[in-house]
Design a protein around this motif. Structure first.
Motif, PDB file in Angstrom:
ATOM      1  N   ALA A   1      37.190  45.018  27.397  1.00 32.16           N
ATOM      2  CA  ALA A   1      36.138  45.739  28.119  1.00 32.16           C
ATOM      3  C   ALA A   1      35.724  45.037  29.404  1.00 32.16           C
ATOM      4  N   GLY A   2      36.091  43.770  29.546  1.00 28.69           N
ATOM      5  CA  GLY A   2      35.655  42.997  30.697  1.00 28.69           C
ATOM      6  C   GLY A   2      34.398  42.218  30.359  1.00 28.69           C
ATOM      7  N   LYS A   3      34.160  41.191  31.139  1.00 30.86           N
ATOM      8  CA  LYS A   3      32.985  40.362  30.894  1.00 30.86           C
ATOM      9  C   LYS A   3      31.714  41.139  31.214  1.00 30.86           C
ATOM     10  N   PRO A   4      30.647  40.899  30.460  1.00 34.09           N
ATOM     11  CA  PRO A   4      29.354  41.470  30.852  1.00 34.09           C
ATOM     12  C   PRO A   4      29.003  41.015  32.265  1.00 34.09           C
ATOM     13  N   LYS A   5      28.359  41.896  33.009  1.00 35.73           N
ATOM     14  CA  LYS A   5      27.949  41.562  34.374  1.00 35.73           C
ATOM     15  C   LYS A   5      26.443  41.702  34.473  1.00 35.73           C
ATOM     16  N   LEU A   6      25.802  40.634  34.914  1.00 37.24           N
ATOM     17  CA  LEU A   6      24.343  40.560  34.958  1.00 37.24           C
ATOM     18  C   LEU A   6      23.857  40.767  36.390  1.00 37.24           C
ATOM     19  N   TYR A   7      22.910  41.689  36.550  1.00 37.41           N
ATOM     20  CA  TYR A   7      22.332  41.972  37.870  1.00 37.41           C
ATOM     21  C   TYR A   7      20.886  41.493  37.876  1.00 37.41           C
ATOM     22  N   TYR A   8      20.655  40.450  38.652  1.00 39.31           N
ATOM     23  CA  TYR A   8      19.307  39.878  38.712  1.00 39.31           C
ATOM     24  C   TYR A   8      19.246  38.919  39.894  1.00 39.31           C
ATOM     25  N   PHE A   9      18.140  38.229  40.003  1.00 41.77           N
ATOM     26  CA  PHE A   9      17.982  37.220  41.039  1.00 41.77           C
ATOM     27  C   PHE A   9      18.667  35.925  40.603  1.00 41.77           C
ATOM     28  N   ASP A  10      18.911  35.045  41.562  1.00 46.67           N
ATOM     29  CA  ASP A  10      19.515  33.751  41.265  1.00 46.67           C
ATOM     30  C   ASP A  10      18.421  32.806  40.764  1.00 46.67           C
TER      31      ASP A  10
END
Length: 239
Positions: free
Chosen positions: A18-27
């Motif tokens: 499925a591919g790696k989870p991708k996280l959308y957030y600030f650094d």
């Protein structure tokens, strides 16, 4: 080995497809840090896209990726998941970190809920004025040592085991370790009166995946600084 390979092998194969989870957030930490912790404890590699501009955030809004117009957002198993609790529950359930039955799950939810309350005080800390930070620091330490840590100390004493639930690693353990370390950043001796929590901290910190996460160079984020605060304010128009 704290997490049995047989529990992870099937999930790992699925993750690879499925591919790696991708996280959308600030650094930075914020609400996404607990997701990073839990994925790490589950042995799951993940990617991150850091929000640095208002334009990035607006693109996610326009694409319909943010159901409630908020981050964190995690792409995982073909879903675009929002709401931190839902994301964490999904990860915990998928990777055998959510108890063996409804009773254990209820206990995990209860302990995580308490830890969330404590973390809430700490997460808003970077956004306070210098004067308010001094007061809030004392407040955080007081709450931790008089309300939350005594409760977890009692749980560990009553159970007589190394983990909070079911004598095996769960989401509740990972979440509590994260909170302990956050409070220790405010007061290094905050566990001095809690011997079982001291032992708990040492035990969970020694799990190989978590030990690596605590070392320099990992995807664990540092204490939020002024740059992080300014980025969040700019992207979310918090002025």
């Amino acid at each position: 080995m704290y997490l049995k390979d047989k529990h992870l092998s099937g999930d790992k194969k699925f993750e690879d497809m499925a591919g790696k989870p991708k996280l959308y957030y600030f650094d930075g930490r914020g609400k996404m840090e607990s997701v990073r912790w839990l994925l790490t404890a589950a042995g799951v590699e993940f990617e991150e896209e850091f929000l640095k501009t208002r334009e990035q955030y607006e693109k996610l809004l326009q694409d319909g990726a943010l159901l409630f117009q908020q981050v964190p957002m995690v792409e995982i198993d073909g879903m675009k998941m929002v709401q931190t609790r839902a994301i964490l529950s999904y990860i915990a359930g998928k990777h055998n970190l959510y108890g063996k039955d409804l009773k254990e799950r209820a206990l995990i939810d209860m302990y995580v809920g308490g830890t969330d309350d404590l973390m809430g005080f700490i997460m808003r800390f970077p956004f306070l004025s210098a004067e308010d930070k001094e007061k809030e620091c004392a407040h955080i330490i007081q709450k931790a040592t008089s309300r939350y840590f005594p409760a977890y100390e009692k749980v560990l004493k009553d159970r007589g085991q190394a983990f909070l639930v079911g004598n095996r690693l769960s989401w509740a353990d990972v979440h509590l370790l994260e909170a302990i370390l956050m409070v220790e950043e405010k007061s290094s001796d905050v566990l001095s009166e809690f011997p079982r929590l001291q032992a708990f901290k040492a035990n969970i910190s020694s799990i190989p995946a978590i030990k690596k996460f605590l070392e320099p160079g990992s995807q664990r984020k540092p204490v939020p600084d002024d740059k992080y605060v300014e980025t969040v304010r700019k992207v979310l128009w918090m002025y």
